[in-house]
Write a protein that holds these residues in place. Sequence first.
Motif, short mmCIF file in Angstrom:
data_model
loop_
_atom_site.label_atom_id
_atom_site.label_comp_id
_atom_site.label_asym_id
_atom_site.label_seq_id
_atom_site.Cartn_x
_atom_site.Cartn_y
_atom_site.Cartn_z
N ALA A 35 8.35 4.54 3.44
CA ALA A 35 7.08 4.74 2.76
C ALA A 35 6.73 3.54 1.88
O ALA A 35 7.61 2.79 1.45
N SER A 36 5.42 3.37 1.63
CA SER A 36 4.91 2.33 0.72
C SER A 36 5.43 0.95 1.11
O SER A 36 6.04 0.23 0.32
N ALA A 55 0.86 -1.19 0.00
CA ALA A 55 0.00 0.00 0.00
C ALA A 55 0.89 1.24 0.00
O ALA A 55 1.99 1.22 0.57
N ASN A 56 0.43 2.28 -0.64
CA ASN A 56 1.22 3.52 -0.68
C ASN A 56 1.03 4.31 0.61
O ASN A 56 0.58 5.46 0.62
N LEU A 57 1.39 3.64 1.71
CA LEU A 57 1.27 4.23 3.04
C LEU A 57 2.40 5.21 3.30
O LEU A 57 3.52 5.03 2.79
N ASN A 109 2.19 -3.90 -7.82
CA ASN A 109 2.78 -2.85 -7.00
C ASN A 109 1.85 -1.65 -6.88
O ASN A 109 1.15 -1.28 -7.83
N ALA A 110 1.87 -1.02 -5.71
CA ALA A 110 1.11 0.20 -5.47
C ALA A 110 1.98 1.43 -5.59
O ALA A 110 1.47 2.55 -5.68
N VAL A 127 -4.98 6.32 -0.31
CA VAL A 127 -4.15 5.14 -0.10
C VAL A 127 -4.76 3.94 -0.81
O VAL A 127 -5.93 3.60 -0.60
N VAL A 128 -3.97 3.30 -1.66
CA VAL A 128 -4.41 2.15 -2.45
C VAL A 128 -3.75 0.89 -1.90
O VAL A 128 -2.53 0.86 -1.65
N LEU A 129 -4.54 -0.17 -1.74
CA LEU A 129 -4.03 -1.48 -1.36
C LEU A 129 -3.86 -2.31 -2.62
O LEU A 129 -4.81 -2.45 -3.41
#
Length: 271
Positions: free
Chosen positions: A196-197, A158-160, A241-242, A234-236
């Motif tokens: 990140a991510s 996820a792009n956390l 890959n995100a 945010v995308v899971l």
Amino acid sequence: MKNIISILFFMTGLSLSAQVGIKTDSPKSQLDVNGDINLRSKIVVLNVTDNTLSQGNNDQILVSQGEGYPPIWKSLRIPEYEPNKFYLIFNNSFSDKTGVKFTNSEQSSITAKNTAFTKGADISSLPGFKKIAGLSQPISVFSTESKTYFQFETVVQANLPVNGTPDISIDYACGIFVDNKLVNLRQRNLKASSAASTFITHNQIGIVTNLSKGQHDVSVACSRLGSYRTASDVVLAIGINADTNINSFITQSSLKVDVYEIPQVFNPIIN
């Protein structure tokens, strides 16, 4: 003398008639025998490649090549199985680089997970689950006594953002389905980390016993179950890959299927 004359007349009839029938008045080939044949010597077949006669080898059988072609000798092998023992009858592996993605608004509406996630649940009763396309494949079962093993591996990202306080994370689940019925499920939580991510490797092993004989459809589907303090963008991503810190080669999914059976159907192998 009578026997000799009868044989001569019979042989003469063979040479003069295009079709001869024994115990039939309407032969359907050059020699049509309506009854048993007792062979006391050997059968030979013309080998068209070198114009020789071949009588075959021990344990070989005659196999037709179709109209207009002479039959040929083939070896027949029947696998030997011990009774009441399981043997690996079917195995295959599949891969997928497309995966599935979930936006913040595509979170599953399932609330009572303990009652929704039960063995045999139909995928239609599990809103929010998406199938990983390349892992939906047919398998074959030949016996009523079988054990089918599944091994699913993928990468979840996820792009956390870089983790802060309090924790930022996403709950998700992946299920293995046979004929759209749930046979195995694993739930996990993806947490933001010091980078990140963030991404993790997801491994899942399942088993189902005594599938009915015939062809079945195996699939893998995943869902975003819950989000905690995540931003709206945010995308899971599961099996894809995100973000650009990894690629689709690293995140690709795989599914391995092994079917062990107590054999009930024996398929001879002809060389």
